[in-house]
Design an enzyme around this catalytic site. Sequence first.
Site, PDB file in Angstrom:
ATOM      1  N   ASN A 169      76.820  80.686 -65.414  1.00 30.95           N
ATOM      2  CA  ASN A 169      77.399  79.437 -65.384  1.00 30.95           C
ATOM      3  C   ASN A 169      76.645  78.720 -64.574  1.00 30.95           C
ATOM      4  O   ASN A 169      76.140  79.202 -63.383  1.00 30.95           O
ATOM      5  CB  ASN A 169      79.031  79.521 -64.974  1.00 30.95           C
ATOM      6  CG  ASN A 169      79.161  80.035 -63.888  1.00 30.95           C
ATOM      7  OD1 ASN A 169      79.109  81.392 -63.331  1.00 30.95           O
ATOM      8  ND2 ASN A 169      79.525  79.272 -62.978  1.00 30.95           N
ATOM      9  N   ALA A 174      76.652  88.964 -61.358  1.00 28.64           N
ATOM     10  CA  ALA A 174      76.792  87.517 -62.156  1.00 28.64           C
ATOM     11  C   ALA A 174      76.967  86.552 -61.200  1.00 28.64           C
ATOM     12  O   ALA A 174      77.381  86.875 -60.250  1.00 28.64           O
ATOM     13  CB  ALA A 174      77.956  87.505 -63.292  1.00 28.64           C
ATOM     14  N   HIS A 184      83.888  96.118 -65.435  1.00 29.50           N
ATOM     15  CA  HIS A 184      83.638  97.041 -64.261  1.00 29.50           C
ATOM     16  C   HIS A 184      84.252  98.440 -64.593  1.00 29.50           C
ATOM     17  O   HIS A 184      85.362  98.730 -64.328  1.00 29.50           O
ATOM     18  CB  HIS A 184      84.062  96.689 -62.906  1.00 29.50           C
ATOM     19  CG  HIS A 184      83.402  95.509 -62.249  1.00 29.50           C
ATOM     20  ND1 HIS A 184      82.113  95.652 -61.532  1.00 29.50           N
ATOM     21  CD2 HIS A 184      83.400  94.297 -62.743  1.00 29.50           C
ATOM     22  CE1 HIS A 184      81.726  94.500 -61.335  1.00 29.50           C
ATOM     23  NE2 HIS A 184      82.495  93.590 -62.018  1.00 29.50           N
ATOM     24  N   TYR A 235      87.200  90.670 -52.541  1.00 26.95           N
ATOM     25  CA  TYR A 235      88.349  90.050 -53.089  1.00 26.95           C
ATOM     26  C   TYR A 235      89.309  90.896 -53.434  1.00 26.95           C
ATOM     27  O   TYR A 235      90.361  90.535 -53.613  1.00 26.95           O
ATOM     28  CB  TYR A 235      87.947  88.820 -53.839  1.00 26.95           C
ATOM     29  CG  TYR A 235      87.249  89.348 -55.328  1.00 26.95           C
ATOM     30  CD1 TYR A 235      87.901  89.743 -55.987  1.00 26.95           C
ATOM     31  CD2 TYR A 235      85.942  89.194 -55.381  1.00 26.95           C
ATOM     32  CE1 TYR A 235      87.479  90.346 -57.660  1.00 26.95           C
ATOM     33  CE2 TYR A 235      85.421  89.504 -56.448  1.00 26.95           C
ATOM     34  CZ  TYR A 235      86.046  90.155 -57.613  1.00 26.95           C
ATOM     35  OH  TYR A 235      85.628  90.456 -58.891  1.00 26.95           O
ATOM     36  N   GLU A 236      89.137  92.065 -53.926  1.00 30.73           N
ATOM     37  CA  GLU A 236      90.109  92.778 -54.311  1.00 30.73           C
ATOM     38  C   GLU A 236      90.945  93.507 -53.316  1.00 30.73           C
ATOM     39  O   GLU A 236      91.893  94.329 -53.649  1.00 30.73           O
ATOM     40  CB  GLU A 236      89.509  93.986 -55.423  1.00 30.73           C
ATOM     41  CG  GLU A 236      88.920  93.682 -56.460  1.00 30.73           C
ATOM     42  CD  GLU A 236      88.131  95.022 -57.082  1.00 30.73           C
ATOM     43  OE1 GLU A 236      88.912  95.765 -57.573  1.00 30.73           O
ATOM     44  OE2 GLU A 236      86.859  95.031 -56.689  1.00 30.73           O
ATOM     45  N   HIS A 287      84.924  95.065 -54.884  1.00 32.72           N
ATOM     46  CA  HIS A 287      84.775  93.704 -53.928  1.00 32.72           C
ATOM     47  C   HIS A 287      85.751  93.631 -52.894  1.00 32.72           C
ATOM     48  O   HIS A 287      86.810  94.017 -52.918  1.00 32.72           O
ATOM     49  CB  HIS A 287      84.965  92.649 -55.200  1.00 32.72           C
ATOM     50  CG  HIS A 287      83.940  92.744 -56.418  1.00 32.72           C
ATOM     51  ND1 HIS A 287      84.685  93.375 -57.711  1.00 32.72           N
ATOM     52  CD2 HIS A 287      83.262  92.257 -56.649  1.00 32.72           C
ATOM     53  CE1 HIS A 287      83.603  93.415 -58.418  1.00 32.72           C
ATOM     54  NE2 HIS A 287      82.747  92.623 -58.104  1.00 32.72           N
ATOM     55  N   HIS A 307      86.640  83.391 -65.525  1.00 33.96           N
ATOM     56  CA  HIS A 307      86.074  84.641 -65.429  1.00 33.96           C
ATOM     57  C   HIS A 307      85.385  85.104 -66.942  1.00 33.96           C
ATOM     58  O   HIS A 307      84.418  85.868 -67.182  1.00 33.96           O
ATOM     59  CB  HIS A 307      86.789  85.852 -64.669  1.00 33.96           C
ATOM     60  CG  HIS A 307      86.031  87.003 -64.725  1.00 33.96           C
ATOM     61  ND1 HIS A 307      85.136  87.177 -63.831  1.00 33.96           N
ATOM     62  CD2 HIS A 307      86.391  88.300 -64.925  1.00 33.96           C
ATOM     63  CE1 HIS A 307      84.661  88.625 -63.721  1.00 33.96           C
ATOM     64  NE2 HIS A 307      85.692  89.269 -64.616  1.00 33.96           N
ATOM     65  N   MET A 315      80.105  86.633 -55.692  1.00 36.50           N
ATOM     66  CA  MET A 315      81.114  87.402 -54.651  1.00 36.50           C
ATOM     67  C   MET A 315      80.706  88.781 -54.586  1.00 36.50           C
ATOM     68  O   MET A 315      81.656  89.741 -54.322  1.00 36.50           O
ATOM     69  CB  MET A 315      82.304  87.333 -55.321  1.00 36.50           C
ATOM     70  CG  MET A 315      82.788  85.921 -55.915  1.00 36.50           C
ATOM     71  SD  MET A 315      84.409  85.753 -56.819  1.00 36.50           S
ATOM     72  CE  MET A 315      84.541  84.056 -57.267  1.00 36.50           C
ATOM     73  N   SER A 316      79.498  89.102 -54.552  1.00 39.04           N
ATOM     74  CA  SER A 316      79.163  90.703 -54.521  1.00 39.04           C
ATOM     75  C   SER A 316      77.988  90.733 -53.808  1.00 39.04           C
ATOM     76  O   SER A 316      77.114  89.765 -53.177  1.00 39.04           O
ATOM     77  CB  SER A 316      79.371  91.388 -55.669  1.00 39.04           C
ATOM     78  OG  SER A 316      78.237  90.938 -56.588  1.00 39.04           O
ATOM     79  N   SER A 363      79.312  92.276 -63.242  1.00 35.26           N
ATOM     80  CA  SER A 363      79.728  91.626 -64.316  1.00 35.26           C
ATOM     81  C   SER A 363      79.053  91.702 -65.449  1.00 35.26           C
ATOM     82  O   SER A 363      78.011  90.934 -65.215  1.00 35.26           O
ATOM     83  CB  SER A 363      80.460  90.705 -63.960  1.00 35.26           C
ATOM     84  OG  SER A 363      81.561  90.758 -62.849  1.00 35.26           O
TER      85      SER A 363
HETATM   86  N1  HPA Z   1      80.863  81.533 -58.215  1.00 31.24           N
HETATM   87  C1  HPA Z   1      81.069  82.593 -57.639  1.00 31.24           C
HETATM   88  N2  HPA Z   1      81.096  83.824 -58.351  1.00 31.24           N
HETATM   89  C2  HPA Z   1      80.602  83.750 -59.617  1.00 31.24           C
HETATM   90  C3  HPA Z   1      80.203  82.572 -60.044  1.00 31.24           C
HETATM   91  C4  HPA Z   1      80.402  81.166 -59.330  1.00 31.24           C
HETATM   92  O1  HPA Z   1      80.139  80.137 -60.203  1.00 31.24           O
HETATM   93  N3  HPA Z   1      79.775  83.038 -61.523  1.00 31.24           N
HETATM   94  C5  HPA Z   1      79.730  84.197 -61.451  1.00 31.24           C
HETATM   95  N4  HPA Z   1      80.207  84.734 -60.538  1.00 31.24           N
END
Ligand code: HPA
Length: 274
Positions: free
Chosen positions: A236, A114, A62, A86-87, A84, A248, A212-213, A32
Amino acid sequence: MGENYFLEKRAKEVVEGLGLKRKPKFGFTLGSGWGNVVHMLKNATVLSYSSIGLPACGVAGHAGNFVFGELHGVEVVVQQGRYHLYEGKQFSQILLPVAIMKECGIDALVLTNAAGGINQSYAVGDLMFLSDHINLTGRNPLIGVEPTKDHPVFVDMTQIYDREMAENLCDAAEDMGISHHRGVYMQVLGPSFETPAEIRAFRSMGADAVGMSTVMEAIYARYLGLRVAGISCITNMAAGIKDQKLRHEDVLKESNARGKKFSEFLDRFVCMDK
Ligand code: HPA
């Protein structure tokens, strides 16, 4: 027969069809907000995922292309966008891009993402170079894979992320004045963000950042014998560390804002590692 048998067979078919004239040395998987890197490539050629039967990338940020070209005079292939868990994507989709890059001839893979910072000494905009990871997904991409002499499935994970590549990443960041750390990445399944209680638990487990990757691709890449590096952009601070909600859009905003600098950084890294 495990599904990866078909994966590697499919990767061979795809790469044979490309008729590549030059063999890339590095593969980059852009997470990301990292998509800008492709603008740095010289003599770039684009191959869309759809043209080789891969589904469109469902996540904003993406693009869904391979881009072949040169970074600092070194041949590279860039995976612009990933799939991912999660998709609801299968390993055969998540890992095919890695199998294809390996089949193109890369010997090193750089996985970017990210991530949310768990370590309280981290700040938004910092880079974290993965020293290790914790796989909290409950999934493993090597389940069901037939072991072969060349590719045993009991892959050693004591040093999954290549030390020399990490040192070169640190040097490149140092040169460019980018604040950076070595740290442990925790992969969760997502797609919901974590709760503050989960983040406290992850910290006590030894995680410095969460995302998440990356981990599935890293395990598979080591199985294939590639050198692997992982880079997180801390977009973040993780849930509960600051009094704010996670979105996101904000993750993308923070990594996009640094896209140009990070592209120059990867360019510098390639120059050091060649
Ligand atoms: N948690 C999970 N995945 C992420 C985060 C997060 O805070 N920031 C960017 N991808």
